[in-house]
Design a protein around this motif. Sequence first.
Motif, PDB file in Angstrom:
ATOM      1  N   MET A 155       0.843  -1.210   0.000  1.00 45.30           N
ATOM      2  CA  MET A 155       0.000   0.000   0.000  1.00 45.30           C
ATOM      3  C   MET A 155       0.872   1.252   0.000  1.00 45.30           C
ATOM      4  O   MET A 155       0.609   2.202  -0.737  1.00 45.30           O
ATOM      5  CB  MET A 155      -0.906   0.020   1.236  1.00 45.30           C
ATOM      6  CG  MET A 155      -2.016  -0.973   1.199  1.00 45.30           C
ATOM      7  SD  MET A 155      -3.582  -0.292   0.678  1.00 45.30           S
ATOM      8  CE  MET A 155      -3.805   1.097   1.728  1.00 45.30           C
ATOM      9  N   LEU A 156       1.911   1.262   0.816  1.00 39.34           N
ATOM     10  CA  LEU A 156       2.809   2.417   0.871  1.00 39.34           C
ATOM     11  C   LEU A 156       3.553   2.598  -0.453  1.00 39.34           C
ATOM     12  O   LEU A 156       3.765   3.721  -0.905  1.00 39.34           O
ATOM     13  CB  LEU A 156       3.788   2.272   2.035  1.00 39.34           C
ATOM     14  CG  LEU A 156       3.170   2.418   3.423  1.00 39.34           C
ATOM     15  CD1 LEU A 156       4.164   2.014   4.498  1.00 39.34           C
ATOM     16  CD2 LEU A 156       2.681   3.838   3.654  1.00 39.34           C
ATOM     17  N   GLU A 185       2.386   1.841  -3.362  1.00 42.20           N
ATOM     18  CA  GLU A 185       1.421   2.384  -4.318  1.00 42.20           C
ATOM     19  C   GLU A 185       1.246   3.894  -4.183  1.00 42.20           C
ATOM     20  O   GLU A 185       0.998   4.579  -5.170  1.00 42.20           O
ATOM     21  CB  GLU A 185       0.063   1.691  -4.167  1.00 42.20           C
ATOM     22  CG  GLU A 185       0.033   0.308  -4.755  1.00 42.20           C
ATOM     23  CD  GLU A 185      -1.342  -0.323  -4.668  1.00 42.20           C
ATOM     24  OE1 GLU A 185      -2.344   0.415  -4.555  1.00 42.20           O
ATOM     25  OE2 GLU A 185      -1.413  -1.562  -4.723  1.00 42.20           O
ATOM     26  N   ILE A 186       1.376   4.401  -2.965  1.00 44.46           N
ATOM     27  CA  ILE A 186       1.260   5.852  -2.789  1.00 44.46           C
ATOM     28  C   ILE A 186       2.639   6.529  -2.753  1.00 44.46           C
ATOM     29  O   ILE A 186       2.784   7.633  -2.262  1.00 44.46           O
ATOM     30  CB  ILE A 186       0.422   6.216  -1.545  1.00 44.46           C
ATOM     31  CG1 ILE A 186       1.025   5.643  -0.265  1.00 44.46           C
ATOM     32  CG2 ILE A 186      -1.012   5.761  -1.707  1.00 44.46           C
ATOM     33  CD1 ILE A 186       0.334   6.097   1.003  1.00 44.46           C
ATOM     34  N   ARG A 187       3.607   5.799  -3.290  1.00 46.39           N
ATOM     35  CA  ARG A 187       4.963   6.295  -3.497  1.00 46.39           C
ATOM     36  C   ARG A 187       5.701   6.665  -2.206  1.00 46.39           C
ATOM     37  O   ARG A 187       6.401   7.669  -2.132  1.00 46.39           O
ATOM     38  CB  ARG A 187       4.953   7.471  -4.473  1.00 46.39           C
ATOM     39  CG  ARG A 187       4.385   7.094  -5.819  1.00 46.39           C
ATOM     40  CD  ARG A 187       4.515   8.241  -6.799  1.00 46.39           C
ATOM     41  NE  ARG A 187       3.604   8.102  -7.921  1.00 46.39           N
ATOM     42  CZ  ARG A 187       3.823   7.356  -8.994  1.00 46.39           C
ATOM     43  NH1 ARG A 187       4.902   6.658  -9.093  1.00 46.39           N
ATOM     44  NH2 ARG A 187       2.942   7.321  -9.974  1.00 46.39           N
TER      45      ARG A 187
END
Length: 107
Positions: A14-15, A17-19
């Motif tokens: 998840m982290l 994916e949000i760079r």
Amino acid sequence: MAQGICEGIWLKRMLDEIRIPINYTMRILCDNKVAISIAKNLVHHDRTKHVEIDRHFIKEKIDHDIISVDHVPSCRQTADILTKALPRNTYENIRSNLGMIDIYHPD
């Protein structure tokens, strides 16, 4: 442990994916020395037949440096305050570490 590792991998993805990349080994803390020993050593134990898949999953993650498993004594296991009946001294120590106060007995 396997469930905690899955949650950690999910959070890492998840982290990503949000760079917000996480480029270090996740650290899993466990208060069970036998579970840590079984996870790190794949020697067959008669009492571990029911955890065979989880054991291989955990060992694979350790070998690929995705996780590291470390021992933490039960008296320092913060999550225990939410899941177990603890001796008063241990309860008060963990409660103070969390910054919680007793609203029924303020100091």
